[in-house]
Design an enzyme around this catalytic site. Structure first.
Site, PDB file in Angstrom:
ATOM      1  N   HIS A 274      -8.321  -1.245   6.208  1.00 48.25           N
ATOM      2  CA  HIS A 274      -8.653  -2.491   6.906  1.00 48.25           C
ATOM      3  C   HIS A 274      -9.243  -3.479   5.894  1.00 48.25           C
ATOM      4  O   HIS A 274     -10.110  -3.102   5.106  1.00 48.25           O
ATOM      5  CB  HIS A 274      -9.664  -2.220   8.020  1.00 48.25           C
ATOM      6  CG  HIS A 274     -10.014  -3.448   8.785  1.00 48.25           C
ATOM      7  ND1 HIS A 274      -9.161  -4.024   9.702  1.00 48.25           N
ATOM      8  CD2 HIS A 274     -11.106  -4.250   8.726  1.00 48.25           C
ATOM      9  CE1 HIS A 274      -9.721  -5.116  10.194  1.00 48.25           C
ATOM     10  NE2 HIS A 274     -10.901  -5.284   9.613  1.00 48.25           N
TER      11      HIS A 274
ATOM     12  N   ASN B 163       0.837  -1.216   0.000  1.00 47.99           N
ATOM     13  CA  ASN B 163       0.000   0.000   0.000  1.00 47.99           C
ATOM     14  C   ASN B 163       0.865   1.257   0.000  1.00 47.99           C
ATOM     15  O   ASN B 163       0.546   2.229  -0.691  1.00 47.99           O
ATOM     16  CB  ASN B 163      -0.957  -0.014   1.197  1.00 47.99           C
ATOM     17  CG  ASN B 163      -2.142  -0.930   0.963  1.00 47.99           C
ATOM     18  OD1 ASN B 163      -3.059  -0.597   0.223  1.00 47.99           O
ATOM     19  ND2 ASN B 163      -2.107  -2.113   1.564  1.00 47.99           N
TER      20      ASN B 163
END
Ligand code: GRF
Length: 206
Positions: free
Chosen positions: A114, A19
């Site tokens: 998440h 990420n």
């Protein structure tokens, strides 16, 4: 690109850093109006540190070892970030729960990704939780961090179907493809000044 000054961004990592990588790539492509001023890891062996170094981004190793407790650790972390005039903090696989010290220092300015559709399946092993529950769809959520675990205001979500033969690994891999799309998009929106708050509801401005 916007005329306004780039948002000063810090990313907290513990692991692989995929990420982190997509955010770096989008900044370098001129699509996110941000300057990544540092990558902070609580582990010196995090591969994410190598990714940052390859792009000339300063790295800081901030290990728990030296600190008496989580508050003391976070107090030092706040100082590191304040010294760099950080305006937005990204948690990108950072495997530590933040205390009120960090959360209160950066209200609505810490984001997390998440791997589930919150408020379903907070905490660890979200993909395995989804498999065991038997949901047909799960996904990922970008949210602001508050003092709870994965309870902060939701910015963006993406839905991922669960396949009959999914394992935790195959499902995690499919969810990550969506993470790599929505996390940089949420960062782009923030840095373009397109996120506003109404209570805990996040409004995306057009
Ligand atoms: C992601 O899957 C994210 O959902 C979770 O931690 C993982 C980090 O992966 N919060 P990476 O280090 O960005 O590859």
């Amino acid at each position: 690109m916007a005329d306004s000054a780039p948002v000063r961004l810090a990313v907290l990592v513990s692991g692989n850093g995929t990420n982190l990588q997509v955010v770096i790539d989008r900044i370098e492509a001129g699509e996110i109006n941000a300057r990544m001023v540092c990558v902070v890891s609580n582990r010196q062996d995090a591969f994410a540190l190598k990714r940052a170094e390859q792009h000339g981004i300063p790295t800081i190793i901030h290990e728990i070892g030296a600190y008496a407790n989580r508050q003391a650790y976070d107090t030092a972390l706040v100082e590191i970030l304040r010294n760099q005039d950080v305006q937005l903090v990204l948690l990108a696989g950072f495997m530590r729960i933040l205390t009120d010290v960090m959360v209160n220092a950066f209200p609505h300015a810490i984001m997390n990704i998440h791997p589930a559709l919150l408020p379903a399946f907070p905490g660890l092993h979200a993909q395995q939780q989804a498999l065991e529950y038997g949901v047909r769809f799960t996904g990922c959520t970008v949210h602001f961090v508050d003092i709870g675990t994965d309870t902060g205001p939701i910015i963006l979500q993406a839905v991922v179907p669960v396949e009959a033969d999914d394992t935790e690994e195959t499902l995690a891999a499919r969810i990550q493809q969506e993470e790599h799309r929505v996390y940089p998009e949420a960062v782009r929106l923030f840095c373009a000044g397109k996120i506003s708050m109404n209570g805990r509801r996040v409004r995306i401005l057009s």
